[in-house]
Design a protein around this motif. Structure first.
Motif, PDB file in Angstrom:
ATOM      1  N   LYS A  45     -16.165  42.036 -43.927  1.00  0.00           N
ATOM      2  CA  LYS A  45     -15.103  43.037 -43.898  1.00  0.00           C
ATOM      3  C   LYS A  45     -15.473  44.184 -44.827  1.00  0.00           C
ATOM      4  CE  LYS A  45     -11.408  39.642 -43.116  1.00  0.00           C
ATOM      5  NZ  LYS A  45     -10.163  39.045 -43.655  1.00  0.00           N
ATOM      6  N   ARG A  47     -13.746  46.569 -47.204  1.00  0.00           N
ATOM      7  CA  ARG A  47     -12.471  46.842 -47.843  1.00  0.00           C
ATOM      8  C   ARG A  47     -12.681  47.065 -49.339  1.00  0.00           C
ATOM      9  NH1 ARG A  47      -9.784  40.840 -47.133  1.00  0.00           N
ATOM     10  NH2 ARG A  47     -11.031  39.744 -48.685  1.00  0.00           N
ATOM     11  N   TYR A  48     -11.823  47.933 -49.868  1.00  0.00           N
ATOM     12  CA  TYR A  48     -11.835  48.261 -51.286  1.00  0.00           C
ATOM     13  C   TYR A  48     -13.176  48.898 -51.654  1.00  0.00           C
ATOM     14  CZ  TYR A  48      -7.637  45.415 -50.845  1.00  0.00           C
ATOM     15  OH  TYR A  48      -6.429  44.911 -50.429  1.00  0.00           O
ATOM     16  N   HIS A  86      -7.676  47.941 -46.919  1.00  0.00           N
ATOM     17  CA  HIS A  86      -7.822  46.544 -46.489  1.00  0.00           C
ATOM     18  C   HIS A  86      -8.245  46.419 -45.041  1.00  0.00           C
ATOM     19  CE1 HIS A  86      -6.175  42.634 -45.009  1.00  0.00           C
ATOM     20  NE2 HIS A  86      -6.689  42.197 -46.144  1.00  0.00           N
ATOM     21  N   GLN A  98      -0.918  49.703 -42.271  1.00  0.00           N
ATOM     22  CA  GLN A  98      -1.220  48.725 -43.307  1.00  0.00           C
ATOM     23  C   GLN A  98      -2.106  49.270 -44.432  1.00  0.00           C
ATOM     24  OE1 GLN A  98      -2.480  44.871 -41.920  1.00  0.00           O
ATOM     25  NE2 GLN A  98      -1.300  45.018 -40.041  1.00  0.00           N
ATOM     26  N   ASP A 100      -3.556  50.288 -47.727  1.00  0.00           N
ATOM     27  CA  ASP A 100      -3.092  49.884 -49.061  1.00  0.00           C
ATOM     28  C   ASP A 100      -3.845  50.560 -50.201  1.00  0.00           C
ATOM     29  OD1 ASP A 100      -5.471  48.546 -48.613  1.00  0.00           O
ATOM     30  OD2 ASP A 100      -4.800  46.659 -49.508  1.00  0.00           O
ATOM     31  N   ARG A 300      -7.263  43.675 -58.408  1.00  0.00           N
ATOM     32  CA  ARG A 300      -6.967  44.884 -57.641  1.00  0.00           C
ATOM     33  C   ARG A 300      -6.658  46.068 -58.560  1.00  0.00           C
ATOM     34  NH1 ARG A 300      -1.814  42.116 -54.754  1.00  0.00           N
ATOM     35  NH2 ARG A 300      -0.638  41.568 -56.608  1.00  0.00           N
ATOM     36  N   MET A 305      -2.512  47.440 -53.266  1.00  0.00           N
ATOM     37  CA  MET A 305      -3.553  46.678 -52.579  1.00  0.00           C
ATOM     38  C   MET A 305      -3.053  45.291 -52.201  1.00  0.00           C
ATOM     39  SD  MET A 305      -6.781  48.059 -54.857  1.00  0.00           S
ATOM     40  CE  MET A 305      -7.953  46.813 -54.379  1.00  0.00           C
ATOM     41  N   ILE A 306      -3.344  44.868 -50.964  1.00  0.00           N
ATOM     42  CA  ILE A 306      -2.837  43.608 -50.422  1.00  0.00           C
ATOM     43  C   ILE A 306      -3.481  42.409 -51.093  1.00  0.00           C
ATOM     44  CG2 ILE A 306      -2.702  42.185 -48.332  1.00  0.00           C
ATOM     45  CD1 ILE A 306      -2.538  44.824 -46.730  1.00  0.00           C
ATOM     46  N   GLU A 307      -4.824  42.435 -51.193  1.00  0.00           N
ATOM     47  CA  GLU A 307      -5.545  41.304 -51.780  1.00  0.00           C
ATOM     48  C   GLU A 307      -5.380  41.308 -53.304  1.00  0.00           C
ATOM     49  OE1 GLU A 307      -6.995  38.946 -50.082  1.00  0.00           O
ATOM     50  OE2 GLU A 307      -6.706  39.876 -48.129  1.00  0.00           O
ATOM     51  N   GLU A 310     -10.852  41.747 -55.534  1.00  0.00           N
ATOM     52  CA  GLU A 310     -11.956  42.069 -54.641  1.00  0.00           C
ATOM     53  C   GLU A 310     -13.241  41.477 -55.202  1.00  0.00           C
ATOM     54  OE1 GLU A 310     -13.303  46.271 -54.769  1.00  0.00           O
ATOM     55  OE2 GLU A 310     -11.560  46.598 -56.055  1.00  0.00           O
TER      56      GLU A 310
END
Length: 322
Positions: A45, A47-48, A86, A98, A100, A300, A305-307, A310
């Motif tokens: 993925k 992300r971030y 994300h 979505q 974030d 995060r 941020m969802i997660e 990271e």
């Protein structure tokens, strides 16, 4: 992105090949290639902090003005860092629903020094200038790379932060807590960055275990420069390192947009004021080459941020010259 196993095997092959060519020369210059990517943790993925590529050139100072210094190194570096939210590969509507954290690119060049003192203290500092936003070409690099290797289509780069020139200065200090041995080293660490792109401060410890050289010749500081064959403890230095830190964040333009811009972008986030970071990995080095593999685990940066954290990995390969 390339699978970590392929990258690892490539660098190990280069390391082993050049190691066989090692001679009695003293090396005074070093070139390093570094690649960082969130896919190196096998998540598949973006992300971030999604991707970073860096080129670094270091050279040994010809003259050391202070009798307290064991080693002084100069360095110049150029790099690009790319940040994603994300979710960015299903549809533009889903990305916007979505999102974030902002999309962002940071492209920079820097100059810095590493000073290793006779009492095993280390002082490093850097000054960097660069461009944040579309001028950093994060969108172009990431989307074209995905097209070339046949990865999924990216959506949402319309929501990247706006352009702003960045000027940043950073300092890192390592204070030995106990006398280092051939197998163990422990430092207290303090770091600070001030600028309109990043402003933060952090503190922690650095633990090193393995077959260690003296600090002035440690590959952790690129200290193998200037080392003669007679001065080396081991034909191959092996370092396992662990560096946990607590960071206080004052500003991060990749999350909040340009500090001096009124129009910062379509989407920005609020920072978490305190986060933890853990960096761990290994270094293999002879006097002419080094190979590094390491992970960052980072809480995060943005409250949106969802997660909760990271994770990204990195590989580095260095070769030294006379």
């Amino acid at each position: 992105m390339l699978k970590p196993t392929i990258v690892t095997l490539f660098f190990i092959f280069c390391f082993a090949f050049v190691q066989a060519q090692d001679t009695s020369n003293v090396y005074t210059k070093e070139f390093t290639f570094i690649t960082e990517n969130d896919n190196y943790n096998f998540t598949k993925k973006d992300r971030y902090y999604s991707n970073g590529v860096f080129l670094r050139y270091q050279w040994l100072a010809k003259n050391i003005s202070s009798s307290r210094l064991a080693t002084k190194l100069h360095r110049i570096e150029a790099g690009q860092m790319i940040y994603n939210p994300h979710l960015n590969r299903r549809s533009l509507e889903q990305v916007l629903e979505q999102q974030d954290r902002p999309y962002a690119g940071w492209l920079y060049a820097s100059y810095g020094q590493t000073n290793v003192f006779n009492d095993e203290r280390i002082l490093q500092f850097d000054g960097a200038v660069g461009i944040l936003g579309p001028g950093a070409k994060g969108k172009e690099v990431q989307t074209n790379y995905h097209k070339i290797i046949g990865l999924y289509k990216l959506y949402g780069w319309e929501n990247q932060v706006q352009n702003e020139m960045g000027v940043n200065a950073s300092v890192r200090y390592y204070q030995p807590l106990i006398a280092a041995t051939k197998t163990f080293s422990l430092h207290a660490t303090g770091k600070a960055t001030l600028g309109n792109t990043f402003t933060n401060a952090s503190a922690g410890v650095l633990l090193k275990l393995g077959k260690l050289e003296d600090e002035q010749y440690s590959a952790y500081w690129s200290g193998r420069l200037g080392q003669s064959k007679q001065e080396q403890r081991h034909q191959t230095e092996f370092i396992f390192f662990l560096e946990p830190m607590l960071m206080a964040q004052a500003y991060n333009a990749t999350v909040q947009g340009g500090l001096f811009r009124e129009d910062k972008g379509n989407y920005t986030s609020e920072l978490n004021p305190f986060i933890y970071i853990v960096k761990t990995g290994i270094i293999l080095s002879n006097r002419q080459t080094s190979f590094s593999a390491y992970y960052h685990i980072k809480q995060r940066e943005a409250k949106t941020m969802i997660e909760p954290f990271e994770v990204y990995g990195a590989f580095a390969f260095s070769i030294r010259f006379r």
